[in-house]
Scaffold this motif. Structure first.
Motif, mmCIF file in Angstrom:
data_model
loop_
_atom_site.group_PDB
_atom_site.id
_atom_site.type_symbol
_atom_site.label_atom_id
_atom_site.label_comp_id
_atom_site.label_asym_id
_atom_site.label_seq_id
_atom_site.Cartn_x
_atom_site.Cartn_y
_atom_site.Cartn_z
ATOM 1 N N THR A 149 23.956 -45.786 -72.794
ATOM 2 C CA THR A 149 22.824 -45.982 -73.703
ATOM 3 C C THR A 149 21.656 -46.636 -72.984
ATOM 4 O OG1 THR A 149 24.331 -46.156 -75.580
ATOM 5 C CG2 THR A 149 22.106 -47.014 -75.889
ATOM 6 N N ALA A 150 21.944 -47.550 -72.064
ATOM 7 C CA ALA A 150 20.876 -48.187 -71.294
ATOM 8 C C ALA A 150 20.083 -47.144 -70.515
ATOM 9 C CB ALA A 150 21.453 -49.237 -70.349
ATOM 10 N N TYR A 151 20.787 -46.181 -69.917
ATOM 11 C CA TYR A 151 20.067 -45.110 -69.204
ATOM 12 C C TYR A 151 19.181 -44.331 -70.163
ATOM 13 C CZ TYR A 151 18.829 -40.805 -66.916
ATOM 14 O OH TYR A 151 18.096 -39.750 -66.429
ATOM 15 N N GLU A 152 19.721 -43.979 -71.313
ATOM 16 C CA GLU A 152 18.957 -43.174 -72.278
ATOM 17 C C GLU A 152 17.706 -43.909 -72.761
ATOM 18 O OE1 GLU A 152 23.022 -40.944 -73.865
ATOM 19 O OE2 GLU A 152 22.022 -42.458 -75.114
ATOM 20 N N ASP A 153 17.751 -45.242 -72.744
ATOM 21 C CA ASP A 153 16.618 -46.034 -73.204
ATOM 22 C C ASP A 153 15.567 -46.285 -72.124
ATOM 23 O OD1 ASP A 153 17.767 -46.144 -75.676
ATOM 24 O OD2 ASP A 153 18.470 -48.217 -75.512
ATOM 25 N N LEU A 154 15.838 -45.873 -70.899
ATOM 26 C CA LEU A 154 14.845 -46.030 -69.830
ATOM 27 C C LEU A 154 13.623 -45.162 -70.114
ATOM 28 C CD1 LEU A 154 17.068 -45.832 -66.605
ATOM 29 C CD2 LEU A 154 15.846 -47.865 -67.421
ATOM 30 N N ASP A 155 12.465 -45.609 -69.642
ATOM 31 C CA ASP A 155 11.276 -44.775 -69.751
ATOM 32 C C ASP A 155 11.393 -43.586 -68.801
ATOM 33 O OD1 ASP A 155 9.660 -45.459 -67.085
ATOM 34 O OD2 ASP A 155 10.444 -47.349 -67.878
ATOM 35 N N GLU A 156 10.662 -42.548 -69.095
ATOM 36 C CA GLU A 156 10.775 -41.296 -68.321
ATOM 37 C C GLU A 156 10.377 -41.490 -66.859
ATOM 38 O OE1 GLU A 156 12.226 -38.505 -69.270
ATOM 39 O OE2 GLU A 156 12.693 -39.594 -71.128
ATOM 40 N N GLU A 157 9.427 -42.361 -66.608
ATOM 41 C CA GLU A 157 9.001 -42.613 -65.220
ATOM 42 C C GLU A 157 10.156 -43.178 -64.402
ATOM 43 O OE1 GLU A 157 5.658 -45.180 -62.679
ATOM 44 O OE2 GLU A 157 5.625 -45.187 -64.877
ATOM 45 N N THR A 158 10.914 -44.116 -64.980
ATOM 46 C CA THR A 158 12.043 -44.702 -64.264
ATOM 47 C C THR A 158 13.166 -43.697 -64.091
ATOM 48 O OG1 THR A 158 11.488 -46.896 -65.151
ATOM 49 C CG2 THR A 158 13.702 -46.605 -64.232
ATOM 50 N N LYS A 159 13.413 -42.880 -65.110
ATOM 51 C CA LYS A 159 14.435 -41.841 -64.981
ATOM 52 C C LYS A 159 14.104 -40.893 -63.832
ATOM 53 C CE LYS A 159 15.920 -41.726 -69.841
ATOM 54 N NZ LYS A 159 15.954 -40.926 -71.082
ATOM 55 N N THR A 160 12.836 -40.530 -63.733
ATOM 56 C CA THR A 160 12.408 -39.635 -62.649
ATOM 57 C C THR A 160 12.582 -40.316 -61.292
ATOM 58 O OG1 THR A 160 10.809 -38.536 -64.095
ATOM 59 C CG2 THR A 160 10.465 -38.314 -61.726
ATOM 60 N N TRP A 191 25.674 -56.463 -43.987
ATOM 61 C CA TRP A 191 25.326 -55.417 -43.026
ATOM 62 C C TRP A 191 26.346 -55.302 -41.896
ATOM 63 C CZ3 TRP A 191 21.875 -51.804 -44.076
ATOM 64 C CH2 TRP A 191 20.837 -52.092 -44.982
ATOM 65 N N ASP A 192 27.160 -56.333 -41.702
ATOM 66 C CA ASP A 192 28.150 -56.313 -40.623
ATOM 67 C C ASP A 192 29.441 -55.605 -41.016
ATOM 68 O OD1 ASP A 192 26.443 -57.761 -38.980
ATOM 69 O OD2 ASP A 192 27.303 -59.711 -39.549
ATOM 70 N N TYR A 193 29.525 -55.147 -42.255
ATOM 71 C CA TYR A 193 30.778 -54.574 -42.757
ATOM 72 C C TYR A 193 30.509 -53.241 -43.459
ATOM 73 C CZ TYR A 193 32.278 -59.291 -41.748
ATOM 74 O OH TYR A 193 32.533 -60.472 -41.103
ATOM 75 N N PRO A 194 31.544 -52.427 -43.607
ATOM 76 C CA PRO A 194 31.346 -51.111 -44.243
ATOM 77 C C PRO A 194 30.792 -51.241 -45.661
ATOM 78 C CG PRO A 194 33.497 -51.223 -43.184
ATOM 79 C CD PRO A 194 32.940 -52.616 -43.156
ATOM 80 N N MET A 195 29.920 -50.308 -46.012
ATOM 81 C CA MET A 195 29.417 -50.180 -47.371
ATOM 82 C C MET A 195 29.731 -48.767 -47.858
ATOM 83 S SD MET A 195 25.721 -52.120 -47.312
ATOM 84 C CE MET A 195 25.418 -53.580 -46.304
ATOM 85 N N SER A 196 29.594 -48.546 -49.132
ATOM 86 C CA SER A 196 29.847 -47.208 -49.676
ATOM 87 C C SER A 196 28.633 -46.718 -50.450
ATOM 88 C CB SER A 196 31.076 -47.215 -50.587
ATOM 89 O OG SER A 196 30.794 -47.922 -51.779
ATOM 90 N N LYS A 197 28.536 -45.406 -50.572
ATOM 91 C CA LYS A 197 27.369 -44.795 -51.204
ATOM 92 C C LYS A 197 27.781 -43.934 -52.397
ATOM 93 C CE LYS A 197 24.556 -44.558 -46.975
ATOM 94 N NZ LYS A 197 23.734 -43.672 -46.116
ATOM 95 N N HIS A 198 27.147 -44.198 -53.547
ATOM 96 C CA HIS A 198 27.378 -43.410 -54.758
ATOM 97 C C HIS A 198 26.045 -43.230 -55.476
ATOM 98 C CE1 HIS A 198 31.767 -43.750 -54.474
ATOM 99 N NE2 HIS A 198 31.568 -45.019 -54.111
ATOM 100 N N ASP A 199 25.896 -42.109 -56.162
ATOM 101 C CA ASP A 199 24.660 -41.853 -56.900
ATOM 102 C C ASP A 199 24.408 -42.947 -57.934
ATOM 103 O OD1 ASP A 199 24.021 -39.481 -55.590
ATOM 104 O OD2 ASP A 199 25.208 -38.268 -56.989
ATOM 105 N N VAL A 200 23.146 -43.321 -58.091
ATOM 106 C CA VAL A 200 22.773 -44.333 -59.077
ATOM 107 C C VAL A 200 22.881 -43.774 -60.491
ATOM 108 C CG1 VAL A 200 20.896 -45.818 -59.902
ATOM 109 C CG2 VAL A 200 21.266 -45.524 -57.438
ATOM 110 N N VAL A 201 22.507 -42.519 -60.662
ATOM 111 C CA VAL A 201 22.629 -41.852 -61.965
ATOM 112 C C VAL A 201 23.711 -40.781 -61.846
ATOM 113 C CG1 VAL A 201 21.477 -40.465 -63.723
ATOM 114 C CG2 VAL A 201 20.211 -42.274 -62.533
ATOM 115 N N ILE A 202 24.723 -40.886 -62.687
ATOM 116 C CA ILE A 202 25.817 -39.919 -62.666
ATOM 117 C C ILE A 202 25.975 -39.329 -64.064
ATOM 118 C CG2 ILE A 202 27.021 -41.119 -60.805
ATOM 119 C CD1 ILE A 202 28.900 -42.307 -62.894
ATOM 120 N N THR A 203 26.669 -38.213 -64.142
ATOM 121 C CA THR A 203 26.996 -37.628 -65.437
ATOM 122 C C THR A 203 28.417 -38.019 -65.786
ATOM 123 O OG1 THR A 203 25.487 -35.760 -65.114
ATOM 124 C CG2 THR A 203 27.228 -35.501 -66.760
#
Length: 334
Positions: A149-160, A191-203
């Protein structure tokens, strides 16, 4: 013809979360009922079951019906495999006290997060079962935030702006967010250790709705200016912290269970209430996690990357700075 059992769901919050009734945990749960439970989890994102009566083995076996259970290091406090120990207990049964390393480690659980976003292979579901609870009125709840719901309430500029952005997560980072000046955490640069990457917006697979996959573990957004990234992450985190997106679940008795979808909600440990429980009373809860098991579960990471354990590194640094305390516990990495 035997009539199939039907579950009932009572909403906890206007937009998400439900308490589920009508499930008999004393005998094998029919697949038709499991399908209803999975459907409720997809709709509500977080569901609660009261007084289930499940043993640890039964709890983990039931978790396996949602998908592949994430392997966890063997516990030295109980025998059941793949059951995590986010309690406030040492192996000798004593309670974690203020000023001890495990006390400081637990501070990050008070920040909204998702489990294992800092791993290359993320989990989707987490299940908690209450074993021993602090006295009523002292706190010990788990709070949840509705990131769909928080995502749905974002303004369109932020969603883009967020579309296609990749978040970079670190377990060392969330420790620093919780306690920026604590010397042990300050001495360990993410920064000295492994990090992981995942999409900020997911379905979200359970509902088809878009979701903000954010957490206190979110260190930066790939490709963005560092300051701009930090400002955006804080803005998103603060948005989800608004009361209108938050639901609180109290454990009323041993055997109470809560299951949530980390790709639909964030969670945090609720603050103490009244005289408080932390450092005074036992809060013994145990958990399993289930892998995402979707094409997106590895995010933007190399498939097969092994889990990187932050806990032992933090312990070693703390011992280096302060000397070994002799306190022994099972690391819960989430």
């Amino acid at each position: 013809m035997v009539q199939e059992q039907t579950i009932q769901c009572e909403a906890i919050h206007p937009t998400f979360g439900a308490e589920v009734r009508g499930v008999d945990f004393s005998k094998p749960i029919p697949e038709g009922v499991m399908e209803q439970i999975r459907g409720a989890l997809g709709r509500y994102g977080m569901i609660v079951f009261r007084n289930t009566g499940m043993t640890d083995d039964e709890f983990v076996s039931w978790g396996g019906r949602f998908g592949e259970i994430a392997e966890q290091p063997p516990s030295r406090r109980f025998e059941t495999k793949n059951l995590g120990d986010p309690s406030n207990l040492y192996l000798d049964g004593s309670i974690v006290k203020p000023g001890e390393l495990r006390w400081f480690l637990a501070k990050e659980t008070g920040l909204f997060h998702v489990d294992t976003s800092y791993d290359a292979r993320r989990v989707r579901l987490t299940g908690l079962i209450a074993r021993q609870l602090p006295p009523a009125g002292t706190g010990g709840a788990t709070e949840f935030g509705d990131t769909r719901t928080a995502y749905e309430d974002l303004d369109e500029e932020t969603k883009t702006l967020l579309e296609g952005k990749v978040g970079v997560h670190s377990h060392f980072h969330s420790r620093r967010v919780a306690l920026p000046t604590f010397p042990t955490f300050a001495a360990l640069d993410p920064w000295d250790y492994p990090m992981s990457k995942h999409d900020v917006v997911i379905t979200h697979r359970g509902s088809g709705r878009k979701n903000l996959y954010i957490a206190s573990h979110l260190h930066h957004i790939d490709g963005m200016d560092a300051e701009e990234s930090s400002v955006l992450i804080l803005r998103l985190r603060k948005m989800v912290e608004q009361d209108k997106y938050v639901a609180k679940v109290y454990y009323k008795q041993p055997g109470d269970v809560v299951v949530w979808d980390n790709t639909a909600v964030v969670h945090r440990a609720g603050a103490g209430e009244g005289d408080g429980w932390a450092g005074k009373h036992v809060r013994d809860i145990r958990k399993w996690m289930v892998f995402d098991n979707t094409p997106e579960e590895w995010g933007h990471n190399d498939k097969g990357t092994k889990k990187h354990l932050a806990g032992p590194i933090i312990q070693a640094k703390h011992d280096e700075l302060y000397g070994a305390s002799g306190k022994v516990w099972d690391f819960d990495e989430d």
